[in-house]
Design an enzyme around this catalytic site. Structure first.
Site, mmCIF file in Angstrom:
data_model
loop_
_atom_site.group_PDB
_atom_site.id
_atom_site.type_symbol
_atom_site.label_atom_id
_atom_site.label_comp_id
_atom_site.label_asym_id
_atom_site.label_seq_id
_atom_site.Cartn_x
_atom_site.Cartn_y
_atom_site.Cartn_z
ATOM 1 N N LEU A 1 0.884 -1.155 0.000
ATOM 2 C CA LEU A 1 0.000 0.000 0.000
ATOM 3 C C LEU A 1 0.919 1.201 0.000
ATOM 4 O O LEU A 1 1.869 1.255 0.785
ATOM 5 C CB LEU A 1 -0.882 0.023 1.250
ATOM 6 C CG LEU A 1 -2.063 -0.950 1.295
ATOM 7 C CD1 LEU A 1 -2.687 -0.953 2.677
ATOM 8 C CD2 LEU A 1 -3.109 -0.584 0.244
ATOM 9 N N ASP A 2 0.665 2.158 -0.881
ATOM 10 C CA ASP A 2 1.581 3.285 -0.946
ATOM 11 C C ASP A 2 1.529 4.123 0.330
ATOM 12 O O ASP A 2 0.642 3.955 1.178
ATOM 13 C CB ASP A 2 1.341 4.128 -2.204
ATOM 14 C CG ASP A 2 -0.016 4.795 -2.223
ATOM 15 O OD1 ASP A 2 -0.289 5.611 -1.333
ATOM 16 O OD2 ASP A 2 -0.809 4.524 -3.146
ATOM 17 N N HIS A 3 2.481 5.001 0.456
ATOM 18 C CA HIS A 3 2.688 5.843 1.640
ATOM 19 C C HIS A 3 1.405 6.506 2.135
ATOM 20 O O HIS A 3 1.102 6.539 3.325
ATOM 21 C CB HIS A 3 3.746 6.878 1.255
ATOM 22 C CG HIS A 3 3.936 7.994 2.209
ATOM 23 N ND1 HIS A 3 3.446 9.255 1.976
ATOM 24 C CD2 HIS A 3 4.578 8.057 3.386
ATOM 25 C CE1 HIS A 3 3.774 10.057 2.977
ATOM 26 N NE2 HIS A 3 4.466 9.348 3.844
#
Length: 198
Positions: free
Chosen positions: A54-56
């Site tokens: 999951l991106d930042h």
């Protein structure tokens, strides 16, 4: 039976976690940036890996394992991943249909057509934990929530999909991977499990 012929049992460890907003889905820090990592949430054993990412700026359900084969299976296109997505603006039926049919996004400098997927507008705002940082003030216009279920996992795919139809993503929460649901978990919560039944 000789000692060499004895069956060996390899034990793997699996975890269901709620990745908080602004955490990186990794254990090794980036060279120049100091951002919180998954290893700060729990005392994970060596060789623990995140299954996908999951991106930042995204949050929600993330599965961790020490079993590489399990990771490969869950990242395959046979397993659905469902996201609740808050977007900027009122999502129209036409925009929902465009997302369902697949849209063109940029991947690694090229163009990519996303596969048909399940998209529906949520009538009510989903009950999710507060993010910590306010998404934005309501005075800046309406927002709406979508449920988007995909089987792919391209880099920032869901954000790129909504942007492609004129609905920038404001908040993105993964709520399901296969049969595993986020349920009532809270950001930063880690649940050790005996298996990842998807």
């Amino acid at each position: 039976m000789s000692e060499a012929a004895l069956p060996t049992e390899q034990t793997h460890f699996h975890y269901v976690i709620y990745k908080p907003f602004r955490y990186l889905s990794q254990f090794v820090p980036e060279s120049r940036k100091r951002k919180p990592l998954l290893g700060e949430l729990f005392n994970f054993p060596d060789n623990t890996m995140a299954i996908g990412r999951l991106d930042h700026d995204s949050e929600g359900l993330l599965l961790l394992t020490t079993d590489g084969m399990q990771s490969h299976l869950i990242r395959s296109k046979s397993v659905e991943k469902e996201y609740y997505v808050q977007v900027d603006g009122e999502a129209s039926a036409e925009q929902v249909q465009q997302l369902q049919q697949g849209v063109e996004i940029g991947i690694s400098g090229g163009k990519y057509q996303t596969l048909p997927c399940e998209v529906k507008r949520l009538v009510a705002e989903p009950k999710l934990p507060e993010r910590g940082k306010k998404v934005r003030d309501a005075r800046h216009g309406p927002t709406s929530w979508l449920s988007i279920t995909i089987t792919e996992g391209k880099n920032r795919q869901v954000r790129k999909m909504t942007a492609a139809v004129g609905l920038p993503t404001l908040r993105l929460v993964r709520v399901r991977i296969g049969a595993i649901h986020l349920k009532q978990m809270q950001p930063g919560e880690v649940i050790p499990v005996t298996s990842l039944a998807i």
